[in-house]
Design an enzyme around this catalytic site. Structure first.
Site, short mmCIF file in Angstrom:
data_model
loop_
_atom_site.label_atom_id
_atom_site.label_comp_id
_atom_site.label_asym_id
_atom_site.label_seq_id
_atom_site.Cartn_x
_atom_site.Cartn_y
_atom_site.Cartn_z
CE1 TYR A 153 -3.69 2.58 1.07
CE2 TYR A 153 -1.85 3.57 2.24
CZ TYR A 153 -3.12 3.66 1.72
OH TYR A 153 -3.84 4.82 1.86
CD GLU A 241 -6.19 5.16 -0.44
OE1 GLU A 241 -6.06 5.17 0.79
OE2 GLU A 241 -7.31 5.16 -1.00
#
Length: 431
Positions: A153, A241
């Site tokens: 991530y 993101e």
């Protein structure tokens, strides 16, 4: 607007690249609300990334089944993924009214892509996040399917407490980052970026190492991190993101899925980005409100709330509920209000057949209460308001505003404070 996943993970507790624990209050990230009605489809976000040199899967966009088939042939990939392009999540488990199950399909046969696209395009796809009748699919993305050997991530977001952008990353990707922050906070890493200096090589390499990339992949991941930051600056993003930022068995670092939020204050210089805005799935009332710089969210009650400021809007909704009523909407005027906006706001509120009363709750700081009062009286007369109207005004030029309302001759109920206003609005319906 709710904080981003990265922001909320940060407020749960982050860890710096030096692995030293820092107090939660020192790491709390404040999310800058993006323009909530700017919506980009997946392929549009990937196109922006591609243009900045970020590694994404090869893909094409198709509006017809024949175009999808041709795109699949051009890809010449071992495996192909076909994705219905809608803004709502949960596509993979969705159902089309054509009978096809799933808005995401994998196949090794290009001919199957054409057949599947024929059952997607022009049909409604229903997921947990769409209206009950679903959303019509007008576009599909035909992409090269890549195996992922490891998922991480990575995000870049604006953080007021740091006076600029920060990087947030975790070697645990492909899942809800909030769960990672809650269960294994030591696997969340945060790195502050100097806005004048940008992402340094040592920072990018350090974050890549924290994400678990080793050997040549560390340098490759660091390069992707720097390019993502370049994109962040280039499009005036408030958040980029990537989940997952994946590693393939062939030794590639690829951004498989991304979410980009934008600063609405930069619209004047990001015309190309804002021109991509997809409003087809937006609520028509919200779209109309956006034209007048109003924030509108429909609810299921019968008392319309007309306020300035999100905090005041939430407080107004809560106190209506406390006194036995149900708010019909959340309408925020914001600052710098003009009479025409007040008039248009009343048009939106009165167009809702559920509305049986209107509660105006304005605290004039930047807002001039007299402008609100003039807008209210104009709207009441021209729209021939037929539902009870309760008005509570405080702040700038409030005495002049109250005089305007009192001398209007209109059936407007004045309230002394928020609680008084809520009680009177609820009572007006019950009577």
């Amino acid at each position: 607007m709710a904080a981003s996943m990265a922001s909320r993970a940060a407020s749960t507790g982050l860890r710096t690249a030096t692995s030293k624990h820092i107090l939660v209050d020192k790491l709390k990230c404040t999310w800058l609300s993006p323009r909530r009605w700017l919506n980009l489809q997946e392929y549009q976000s990937k196109k922006l990334m591609q243009e900045s040199g970020v590694a994404v899967q090869r893909f094409y966009v198709a509006d017809t089944a024949s175009e999808a088939l041709e795109a699949a042939k051009r890809l010449d990939a071992k495996e192909i993924v076909l994705k219905a392009q809608i803004l709502a999540g949960g596509r993979g488990k969705g159902v089309f009214d054509s009978g096809l199950k799933g808005g995401v399909h994998l196949t090794k046969d290009p001919a199957v892509v054409g057949e599947l696209a024929n059952k997607m395009l022009g049909f409604n796809l229903t997921t947990k996040q769409t209206p009950k009748d679903g959303v019509k699919v007008k576009t599909v993305m035909v992409a090269e399917a890549l195996d992922i050997s490891r998922e991480t991530y990575f995000a870049i977001l604006m953080d007021r407490s740091c006076n600029g952008p920060v990087m947030v990353g975790s070697p645990q990707g492909g899942m809800d980052i909030e769960e990672v922050a809650a269960s294994t906070p030591e696997l969340i890493f945060k790195e502050v970026i100097d806005i004048f200096e940008g992402v340094r090589d040592d920072q990018a390499l350090g974050m890549a190492a924290n994400l678990g990339f080793k050997g040549p992949l560390q340098r490759q991941a660091a390069d992707q991190i720097k390019k993502l930051y370049d994109l962040f600056l280039k499009v005036d993003a408030t958040q980029v993101e990537v989940n997952p930022l994946g590693e393939t068995p062939e030794g590639q670092v690829v951004c498989f899925d991304a979410k980009i939020n934008f600063d609405d204050n930069a619209e004047f210089r990001q015309k190309a980005v804002f021109a991509m805005d997809d409003m087809t799935e937006s609520d028509p009332t919200e779209m109309e409100a956006a034209k007048w710089d109003l924030k509108y969210i429909g609810l299921d009650g019968n008392i319309a709330c007309f306020v300035n400021g999100a905090g005041l809007a939430m407080a107004t909704c809560d106190i209506i509920d406390l006194h036995g009523g149900k708010p019909a909407n959340f309408l925020d005027l914001g600052g710098g209000v003009k009479e025409r906006q007040v008039y248009e706001a009343f048009k939106l509120l009165t167009a809702d057949p559920k509305v049986e009363a209107i509660l105006v709750n304005i605290f004039g700081g930047i807002v001039n209460c007299a402008i609100i009062a003039n807008g209210i009286t104009k709207a009441c007369r021209e729209l021939e308001l037929k539902v009870p109207l309760v008005v509570r005004l405080e702040g700038t030029n409030v005495h002049e505003a109250k005089r305007i309302l009192a001398e209007s001759g209109l059936p407007i109920t004045a309230a002394d404070n928020l609680e008084d206003a809520a009680k009177k609005a609820v009572a007006a319906i019950k009577n």
